[in-house]
Motif scaffolding. Sequence first.
Motif, PDB file in Angstrom:
ATOM      1  N   LEU A  73       0.823  -1.208   0.000  1.00  0.00           N
ATOM      2  CA  LEU A  73       0.000   0.000   0.000  1.00  0.00           C
ATOM      3  C   LEU A  73       0.862   1.265   0.000  1.00  0.00           C
ATOM      4  CD1 LEU A  73      -2.833  -1.067   2.479  1.00  0.00           C
ATOM      5  CD2 LEU A  73      -3.053  -0.686   0.015  1.00  0.00           C
ATOM      6  N   VAL A  74       2.029   1.211   0.628  1.00  0.00           N
ATOM      7  CA  VAL A  74       2.958   2.340   0.546  1.00  0.00           C
ATOM      8  C   VAL A  74       3.391   2.550  -0.902  1.00  0.00           C
ATOM      9  CG1 VAL A  74       5.279   3.137   1.139  1.00  0.00           C
ATOM     10  CG2 VAL A  74       3.796   2.191   2.917  1.00  0.00           C
ATOM     11  N   TYR A  75       3.726   1.460  -1.590  1.00  0.00           N
ATOM     12  CA  TYR A  75       4.158   1.581  -2.994  1.00  0.00           C
ATOM     13  C   TYR A  75       3.029   2.144  -3.852  1.00  0.00           C
ATOM     14  CZ  TYR A  75       7.351  -1.982  -1.096  1.00  0.00           C
ATOM     15  OH  TYR A  75       8.219  -2.698  -0.315  1.00  0.00           O
ATOM     16  N   GLU A  76       1.805   1.701  -3.603  1.00  0.00           N
ATOM     17  CA  GLU A  76       0.679   2.214  -4.376  1.00  0.00           C
ATOM     18  C   GLU A  76       0.468   3.707  -4.121  1.00  0.00           C
ATOM     19  OE1 GLU A  76      -2.639  -0.308  -3.446  1.00  0.00           O
ATOM     20  OE2 GLU A  76      -1.965  -1.901  -4.810  1.00  0.00           O
ATOM     21  N   LYS A  77       0.678   4.135  -2.887  1.00  0.00           N
ATOM     22  CA  LYS A  77       0.545   5.558  -2.564  1.00  0.00           C
ATOM     23  C   LYS A  77       1.643   6.357  -3.263  1.00  0.00           C
ATOM     24  CE  LYS A  77       0.219   8.696   1.437  1.00  0.00           C
ATOM     25  NZ  LYS A  77      -1.130   9.219   1.162  1.00  0.00           N
ATOM     26  N   MET A  78       2.846   5.809  -3.296  1.00  0.00           N
ATOM     27  CA  MET A  78       3.933   6.484  -4.012  1.00  0.00           C
ATOM     28  C   MET A  78       3.583   6.682  -5.473  1.00  0.00           C
ATOM     29  SD  MET A  78       7.373   4.624  -2.515  1.00  0.00           S
ATOM     30  CE  MET A  78       8.450   5.612  -3.602  1.00  0.00           C
ATOM     31  N   VAL A  79       3.066   5.648  -6.110  1.00  0.00           N
ATOM     32  CA  VAL A  79       2.726   5.729  -7.528  1.00  0.00           C
ATOM     33  C   VAL A  79       1.582   6.713  -7.744  1.00  0.00           C
ATOM     34  CG1 VAL A  79       1.818   4.430  -9.494  1.00  0.00           C
ATOM     35  CG2 VAL A  79       3.588   3.409  -8.033  1.00  0.00           C
ATOM     36  N   ALA A  80       0.547   6.636  -6.900  1.00  0.00           N
ATOM     37  CA  ALA A  80      -0.614   7.511  -7.060  1.00  0.00           C
ATOM     38  C   ALA A  80      -0.253   8.979  -6.888  1.00  0.00           C
ATOM     39  CB  ALA A  80      -1.701   7.113  -6.064  1.00  0.00           C
ATOM     40  N   GLU A  81       0.707   9.260  -5.984  1.00  0.00           N
ATOM     41  CA  GLU A  81       1.039  10.650  -5.674  1.00  0.00           C
ATOM     42  C   GLU A  81       2.351  11.102  -6.309  1.00  0.00           C
ATOM     43  OE1 GLU A  81       0.825  11.314  -1.467  1.00  0.00           O
ATOM     44  OE2 GLU A  81      -1.179  10.413  -1.308  1.00  0.00           O
ATOM     45  N   SER A 111      22.221  10.175  -5.412  1.00  0.00           N
ATOM     46  CA  SER A 111      21.414  11.196  -6.081  1.00  0.00           C
ATOM     47  C   SER A 111      21.143  10.896  -7.547  1.00  0.00           C
ATOM     48  CB  SER A 111      22.089  12.566  -5.943  1.00  0.00           C
ATOM     49  OG  SER A 111      23.372  12.554  -6.566  1.00  0.00           O
ATOM     50  N   SER A 112      22.044  10.198  -8.221  1.00  0.00           N
ATOM     51  CA  SER A 112      21.850   9.902  -9.643  1.00  0.00           C
ATOM     52  C   SER A 112      21.227   8.530  -9.884  1.00  0.00           C
ATOM     53  CB  SER A 112      23.192   9.982 -10.386  1.00  0.00           C
ATOM     54  OG  SER A 112      24.096   8.999  -9.898  1.00  0.00           O
ATOM     55  N   GLU A 113      20.977   7.774  -8.801  1.00  0.00           N
ATOM     56  CA  GLU A 113      20.423   6.425  -8.946  1.00  0.00           C
ATOM     57  C   GLU A 113      18.905   6.475  -9.087  1.00  0.00           C
ATOM     58  OE1 GLU A 113      21.871   3.555  -9.286  1.00  0.00           O
ATOM     59  OE2 GLU A 113      23.937   3.996  -8.749  1.00  0.00           O
ATOM     60  N   ARG A 114      18.386   5.564  -9.885  1.00  0.00           N
ATOM     61  CA  ARG A 114      16.947   5.371 -10.029  1.00  0.00           C
ATOM     62  C   ARG A 114      16.645   3.884  -9.891  1.00  0.00           C
ATOM     63  NH1 ARG A 114      17.729   9.925  -9.657  1.00  0.00           N
ATOM     64  NH2 ARG A 114      16.943  11.701 -10.851  1.00  0.00           N
ATOM     65  N   ASN A 115      15.381   3.558  -9.716  1.00  0.00           N
ATOM     66  CA  ASN A 115      14.939   2.161  -9.807  1.00  0.00           C
ATOM     67  C   ASN A 115      15.638   1.282  -8.765  1.00  0.00           C
ATOM     68  OD1 ASN A 115      13.564  -0.074 -10.920  1.00  0.00           O
ATOM     69  ND2 ASN A 115      15.243  -0.504 -12.337  1.00  0.00           N
ATOM     70  N   PHE A 116      15.535   1.677  -7.486  1.00  0.00           N
ATOM     71  CA  PHE A 116      16.267   0.930  -6.470  1.00  0.00           C
ATOM     72  C   PHE A 116      15.483   0.790  -5.169  1.00  0.00           C
ATOM     73  CE2 PHE A 116      17.499   5.365  -5.643  1.00  0.00           C
ATOM     74  CZ  PHE A 116      17.316   5.457  -4.270  1.00  0.00           C
ATOM     75  N   ILE A 117      15.895  -0.212  -4.408  1.00  0.00           N
ATOM     76  CA  ILE A 117      15.564  -0.363  -2.999  1.00  0.00           C
ATOM     77  C   ILE A 117      16.891  -0.360  -2.251  1.00  0.00           C
ATOM     78  CG2 ILE A 117      14.618  -1.881  -1.218  1.00  0.00           C
ATOM     79  CD1 ILE A 117      12.676  -2.958  -3.353  1.00  0.00           C
ATOM     80  N   LEU A 118      17.023   0.507  -1.267  1.00  0.00           N
ATOM     81  CA  LEU A 118      18.250   0.623  -0.479  1.00  0.00           C
ATOM     82  C   LEU A 118      17.959   0.180   0.947  1.00  0.00           C
ATOM     83  CD1 LEU A 118      21.123   1.651   0.240  1.00  0.00           C
ATOM     84  CD2 LEU A 118      20.108   3.939   0.520  1.00  0.00           C
ATOM     85  N   ASN A 119      18.523  -0.957   1.343  1.00  0.00           N
ATOM     86  CA  ASN A 119      18.311  -1.480   2.689  1.00  0.00           C
ATOM     87  C   ASN A 119      19.257  -0.772   3.655  1.00  0.00           C
ATOM     88  OD1 ASN A 119      18.569  -3.393   5.051  1.00  0.00           O
ATOM     89  ND2 ASN A 119      17.007  -4.448   3.858  1.00  0.00           N
ATOM     90  N   ILE A 120      18.721  -0.222   4.750  1.00  0.00           N
ATOM     91  CA  ILE A 120      19.530   0.570   5.668  1.00  0.00           C
ATOM     92  C   ILE A 120      19.551  -0.018   7.079  1.00  0.00           C
ATOM     93  CG2 ILE A 120      19.078   2.660   4.328  1.00  0.00           C
ATOM     94  CD1 ILE A 120      17.188   3.561   6.586  1.00  0.00           C
ATOM     95  N   VAL A 151      14.934   2.535   1.827  1.00  0.00           N
ATOM     96  CA  VAL A 151      14.485   3.614   0.950  1.00  0.00           C
ATOM     97  C   VAL A 151      14.119   2.986  -0.385  1.00  0.00           C
ATOM     98  CG1 VAL A 151      15.138   5.736  -0.261  1.00  0.00           C
ATOM     99  CG2 VAL A 151      15.978   5.311   2.072  1.00  0.00           C
ATOM    100  N   ILE A 152      12.983   3.360  -0.930  1.00  0.00           N
ATOM    101  CA  ILE A 152      12.559   2.848  -2.228  1.00  0.00           C
ATOM    102  C   ILE A 152      12.303   4.008  -3.174  1.00  0.00           C
ATOM    103  CG2 ILE A 152      10.158   2.636  -1.422  1.00  0.00           C
ATOM    104  CD1 ILE A 152       9.910   0.235  -3.414  1.00  0.00           C
ATOM    105  N   GLN A 153      12.792   3.864  -4.400  1.00  0.00           N
ATOM    106  CA  GLN A 153      12.617   4.894  -5.436  1.00  0.00           C
ATOM    107  C   GLN A 153      11.379   4.570  -6.262  1.00  0.00           C
ATOM    108  OE1 GLN A 153      13.198   4.943  -9.026  1.00  0.00           O
ATOM    109  NE2 GLN A 153      12.940   7.175  -9.117  1.00  0.00           N
ATOM    110  N   LEU A 154      10.785   5.574  -6.847  1.00  0.00           N
ATOM    111  CA  LEU A 154       9.480   5.451  -7.494  1.00  0.00           C
ATOM    112  C   LEU A 154       9.452   4.383  -8.579  1.00  0.00           C
ATOM    113  CD1 LEU A 154       6.581   6.436  -7.900  1.00  0.00           C
ATOM    114  CD2 LEU A 154       7.484   8.295  -9.325  1.00  0.00           C
ATOM    115  N   GLU A 155      10.487   4.276  -9.411  1.00  0.00           N
ATOM    116  CA  GLU A 155      10.461   3.308 -10.506  1.00  0.00           C
ATOM    117  C   GLU A 155      10.368   1.883  -9.973  1.00  0.00           C
ATOM    118  OE1 GLU A 155      10.168   1.545 -14.063  1.00  0.00           O
ATOM    119  OE2 GLU A 155      10.021   3.707 -13.664  1.00  0.00           O
TER     120      GLU A 155
END
Length: 250
Positions: A73-81, A111-120, A151-155
Motif C-alpha cells: 500500500l505504501v508503494y501504491e501511494k507512491m505511484v498515485a502521488e 542522487s543519480s540512482e533510479r529504480n532501487f531499494i536501499l536497505n539501511i 528507501v525505495i525509489q518510485l520506478e
Amino acid sequence: MNRFLNNVFIIHVSKGYEDRRAHIDQHLPERGITNFEYMLEGDISDLTPEVKEKYFQHNECLPALSCAYKHILVYEKMVAEGIERALVLEDDAYLTEDAFEKLSAVEAEMSSERNFILNIEHSNRSVPVRIKNPGQLCYLASHTKRTGGYVIQLEAAKRIVDFFEHYQTSMPIDAFQTKMRDILGYNIFWMDPPVVHQGSKNGMFDSELSQRKKNRLGALTSYFRDGYQRHILTNLSSKRMRSFQKVTRY
C-alpha cells in the motif's frame, strides 16, 4: 531536509501496538525526523477475500500477509502521488544517533540512482571488508535483508505495483523483494554501516511474526551472535562475497 526524508512511512498496526506508536512518536523527532506518516490500512481485518485474491496465494499466515500488504500500500501511494523516494520503517525501528547525518550523505551518494531499494538496517549480514571502499556507504547487492528500514525509489515501486495488477505472491515482503529483483528488474543496495535496528530483533518489542518475546537477555545473546556472524562469518563466506560480485545492474 534531504529527499530521503521528505516522505517517511511507518508500517504500523492500527490497534493493539500503542507502545510502538509511542516509541516512534518520541524516537524519530529525537533523531531529527519530524515529517512522517503511519500506514494504518492493511490490518488483518482489511484482508478481505478480494484483497487476498488480488495480492496473495498459498499463504494463510495473516500477520505476514498484513505486513506485506501494508508495504504494498505504501508503494501504491507512491505511484498515485508521484512520490520520488520514500523511507519505509517498521514501527519497531531504532535509528542510530548519527542516522540523520548518515542518510544525508547517502542521499548525496545515491542522487543519480533510479529504480532501487536501499536497505539501511542492521542484521546478521553485512558487506564484506574486501568489497568496501573508503567513504562509500551503498553497495549493489543480489538480495535484500529484512524490511525494517529501507528507501525505495518510485520506478521500483511502480514495477512492484504493476506486478500485482496481474499476479499474486505467497512470499513475505522481504523474500518478495529479493525474488523479484531479477524478475522485475530493479536494483537492491545495502547501506554499510546501516542506521536502523529492529526492536523486535534486539529484544525491545515482541514479534508477532516470529513469536519472539521481549527479552533483554535474549537481546544480549542475539547481539553477540549477530556480531560474530556480521563481522567474522561475513568476511569468511564465499557465498556472502558472491552477493556483491558480478551483480546485474538494471
